[in-house]
Scaffold this active site. Structure first.
Site, PDB file in Angstrom:
ATOM      1  N   ARG A  37       0.861  -1.165   0.000  1.00  0.00           N
ATOM      2  CA  ARG A  37       0.000   0.000   0.000  1.00  0.00           C
ATOM      3  C   ARG A  37       0.905   1.225   0.000  1.00  0.00           C
ATOM      4  O   ARG A  37       1.995   1.195   0.590  1.00  0.00           O
ATOM      5  CB  ARG A  37      -0.917   0.055   1.246  1.00  0.00           C
ATOM      6  CG  ARG A  37      -2.144  -0.872   1.176  1.00  0.00           C
ATOM      7  CD  ARG A  37      -3.169  -0.364   0.178  1.00  0.00           C
ATOM      8  NE  ARG A  37      -4.356  -1.203   0.105  1.00  0.00           N
ATOM      9  CZ  ARG A  37      -4.505  -2.229  -0.739  1.00  0.00           C
ATOM     10  NH1 ARG A  37      -3.513  -2.565  -1.550  1.00  0.00           N
ATOM     11  NH2 ARG A  37      -5.625  -2.927  -0.759  1.00  0.00           N
ATOM     12  N   GLU A  65      -3.652   7.730  -4.922  1.00  0.00           N
ATOM     13  CA  GLU A  65      -3.810   7.065  -6.220  1.00  0.00           C
ATOM     14  C   GLU A  65      -5.032   7.695  -6.891  1.00  0.00           C
ATOM     15  O   GLU A  65      -6.103   7.704  -6.294  1.00  0.00           O
ATOM     16  CB  GLU A  65      -4.027   5.563  -6.034  1.00  0.00           C
ATOM     17  CG  GLU A  65      -2.764   4.832  -5.591  1.00  0.00           C
ATOM     18  CD  GLU A  65      -2.988   3.352  -5.319  1.00  0.00           C
ATOM     19  OE1 GLU A  65      -4.043   2.821  -5.736  1.00  0.00           O
ATOM     20  OE2 GLU A  65      -2.122   2.734  -4.685  1.00  0.00           O
ATOM     21  N   HIS A 103      -1.329   0.730  -9.925  1.00  0.00           N
ATOM     22  CA  HIS A 103      -1.990  -0.238  -9.055  1.00  0.00           C
ATOM     23  C   HIS A 103      -2.701  -1.333  -9.853  1.00  0.00           C
ATOM     24  O   HIS A 103      -3.930  -1.439  -9.839  1.00  0.00           O
ATOM     25  CB  HIS A 103      -2.981   0.456  -8.108  1.00  0.00           C
ATOM     26  CG  HIS A 103      -3.308  -0.417  -6.921  1.00  0.00           C
ATOM     27  ND1 HIS A 103      -3.807   0.085  -5.742  1.00  0.00           N
ATOM     28  CD2 HIS A 103      -3.222  -1.750  -6.726  1.00  0.00           C
ATOM     29  CE1 HIS A 103      -4.005  -0.912  -4.879  1.00  0.00           C
ATOM     30  NE2 HIS A 103      -3.658  -2.024  -5.462  1.00  0.00           N
TER      31      HIS A 103
END
Lengths: 332, 362
Positions: free
Chosen positions: B280, B309, B328
């Site tokens: 993360r 993000e 991601h």
């Protein structure tokens, strides 16, 4: 007048290499200077002039070695050392006719090339080119733009087909097995005993094309396999398949590849080798999101490059002394 | 379920007497079907889905639940989620949705389960859920191989300088050759340190083995029995940083691991070390990472996860050649996403029908 043997290098060797020290110790060394001329590869006419009278030829880049070059060098030429494992740039039959041994660099670059091939396979399967572009270009939206955003192919449970299970092909297979592939197929002129190490199944080229999710070319080049990957071959592959070429650009009909990718006949392709090298930046293959091209990085680790340089130097020196080469190209 | 069906039949017969002038038959198959559906809609639990997700999960939900959905590709805005959760029995969410006190209380008394389509759950306020007796479902295992593959892909893209290579091909600088041009770091003989040998960390370590790594180290809260299969050596965080040529962040994000990778951490790493994070974004202090990369405290980094993000295109990390950022895509394969959608639905349906939840956050 110097009695030291004369050696010509088509490219300089890093100074920290043992091979450079060894050559300087016992030879008169002439090195092509690409910075002076601005050309990466020595122009043909200059090469033909530069090799006159040399006793050993050290090729750091794949210049063409043929009858013309051997004539230009002269009958005193004792050995050719190529800093590569690929040999399609050398007329081996002509060298054999003139009793000139050829040294090359197998094994010392196997790990680096196998690793680079996996890097290319993974980057292609997981769409790194598009991903990096999306990050830099701002297309990466409110994370997880959609739940299928940039979805790529799994290697786990896939069928991998390796065209040419030589040293490098075997290295690729060994690494991929840890990813949980379901089958490892391979094809070539004959089955290989070492295939047992990776549960390799020997099949025909056609069967490999039909059954594989990943088709990875690791074979050496012969007169028979130029453009092995043509429209026919791509037509036999699965629509979801990924094609990877780590061999030589000449294995692939690039026009046919373009059509196959653009029309969705195959899912994606990754090339570490092209025709020509470098590939012109405006080449249409580079316009396709599902085509990844790397600038021939196969052996690009410091360890491998140093080892290749050192082995080539030792091949050259052995040839000059009339001794067996540490790594001679097997006679046809 | 059988009892309910029988009740439906009885009630539909009664309603056919009472309600429908067109009916001439007590047992009119079509009318009974309609009645059945009307009855069952009232009894089916309601589930709100916060995004357009793969059909496998939605189809499963629709069999047993009444589904309302933010059927778009973009993340659901805050006011829409607060609207959508009112009165629902179950919530199907993604990692982009903050499930906090406000969401839970807005949902109301009926909310009996939260299912997230991810293995990370740092976006869910677990204590607030526990307080309300709401179990949280998540999706481990089904995304492990996809994420481990992406971690390997990112590691190799960084170690073999693929980003620079692709750029050189595109801009025509491929051609100014030097013998060591774009030479990268091989895995052969390297020491790899895995921070968090959970499912994903273990899967990454397994895939690293045939690349000729000399040693696998790992660190975490406690030793893991699975490490013997690799084998991998349990060490302190500091020792891992000191010894590793590759440092891979695979641990969950929680209060202990937030900002784990900071200036201090990078200083303890080797100068030739490569840092990979697919866990993360919150694990990393990004300003410190930028400084470390710029100063050469570490060699290079690859991130599949960032804060925020998406990462703004103007972020300094994106100016560095030795930093690779992916958007991601850890679990981004059709197989994994379909399986995640389906498992998330199964978790929710199980909770709503009083059955054991296949994958519940402990």
């Amino acid at each position: 007048m110097s009695t030291r043997p004369r050696i010509y290098l088509t490219q300089k060797i890093p100074e920290e290499c043992e091979g450079w020290r060894l050559l300087r110790e016992s030879c008169d060394v002439k090195v092509y200077d690409e910075i002076e001329t601005g050309h990466m590869i020595v122009p043909r006419d200059q090469l033909l002039r530069d090799v006159r009278g040399v006793d050993a030829l050290y090729l750091a880049l794949p210049v063409q070695v043929d009858a013309e070059l051997l004539d230009a060098a002269g009958p005193q030429l004792k050995v050719i050392a190529t800093k590569s494992v690929g040999l399609n740039h050398i007329d081996l039959a002509e060298c054999a006719r003139r009793n000139i041994p050829v040294g090359y660099t197998p094994d010392v670059l196997t790990d680096a090339v196998a690793e680079a091939t996996i890097a290319l396979t993974l980057a292609t399967a997981r769409r790194h080119k598009e991903g990096i572009q999306a990050v830099h270009g701002g297309q990466w939206g409110k994370t997880w733009e959609s739940s299928l955003y940039l979805c790529g192919k799994d290697i786990c449970n896939s069928v991998v087909g390796i065209v040419g299970l030589g040293r490098i092909g075997l290295g690729v297979a060994k690494r991929l097995r840890a990813f949980g592939i379901s089958r490892l197929l391979y094809c070539g002129r004959a089955s290989k005993p070492h295939a047992a190490e990776v549960n390799g199944e020997y099949v025909s080229f056609d069967e490999l094309l039909k059954m594989s999710d990943f088709v990875i070319a690791c074979c050496s080049i012969t007169p028979e396999n130029h453009h092995l990957f043509n429209a026919d071959a791509f037509g036999k592959m699965k629509k979801s398949a990924i094609f990877i070429n780590a061999s030589r650009g000449i294995l692939v009909d690039q026009d046919a590849l373009y059509v196959a990718l653009a029309s969705g006949q195959i899912f994606a392709a990754g090339l570490d080798v092209t025709t020509p090298e470098p590939l012109p930046p405006d080449h249409r293959l580079l316009t396709l999101p599902n085509c990844t091209v790397h600038p021939h990085l196969g052996s690009a680790t410091v360890t491998a490059r140093h080892a290749m340089a050192d082995l080539s130097a030792r091949n050259a020196l052995a040839g000059l002394r009339g001794e067996p080469l540490p790594a001679p190209v097997p006679l046809i | 379920m059988k009892t309910i069906t029988r009740s439906f039949s009885v009630l539909s017969i009664i309603s056919s007497f009472v309600g429908n002038a067109n009916s001439t038959h007590l047992i009119n198959g079509r009318r009974m079907y309609l009645s059945y559906r009307k009855m069952s809609t009232k009894l089916k639990p309601k589930v709100f889905v916060t995004r357009r997700v793969p059909e496998d999960g939605i189809n499963l939900l629709r069999q047993k639940c009444e589904v309302t959905q933010w059927d778009r590709d973009e993340a659901i805005p805050r006011h829409e989620i607060l609207n959508g959760v009112k009165g629902v029995d179950g919530l199907f969410c993604l990692l982009t949705d903050k499930i906090d006190e406000e969401v839970l209380s807005t949902a109301g008394e009926n909310l009996r389960v939260v299912g997230t389509m991810s293995v990370g759950y740092d976006h869910v306020d677990l204590s607030a859920c526990r307080k309300r007796g709401i179990p949280v479902g998540y999706t481990p295992d089904v995304l492990t191989s996809a994420t481990a593959e992406l971690t390997m892909a990112l590691l190799l893209t960084v170690s073999r300088r693929i980003q620079e290579g692709v750029t050189a091909v595109k801009d025509g600088s491929w051609g100014t050759w030097a013998p060591l041009w774009l030479c990268g770091q091989g895995l052969e003989g390297a020491t790899v340190g895995v921070v968090g040998l959970g499912r994903i960390g273990f899967a990454v370590a397994q895939r690293l083995k045939p690349f000729g790594v000399s040693k696998i180290l790992y660190t975490g809260q406690s030793e893991k029995a699975s490490s013997a299969q690799l084998p991998a050596e349990y060490v302190t965080f500091d020792k891992l940083l000191n010894d590793s040529d590759f440092v891979i962040g695979c641990c969950a994000l929680n209060s202990k691991t937030t900002g784990l990778f900071n200036a201090d951490t990078f200083k303890k790493m080797k100068k030739n070390a490569i840092f990979i994070n697919t866990s993360r974004g919150g694990l990393v202090n990004q300003d410190d990472l930028y400084t470390a990369l710029k100063n050469g405290d570490i060699l290079a980094a690859g991130l599949d996860v960032t804060s925020p993000e998406p990462l703004p295109t103007s972020h300094p990390l994106l100016t560095l050649e030795n930093c690779v950022v992916l958007p991601h895509i850890g679990s981004a394969t059709l197989k994994a996403r379909n399986a995640m959608s389906e498992l998330c639905a199964r978790n929710i349906v199980a909770a709503l029908y009083g059955e054991p939840i296949p994958c519940q956050v402990k």
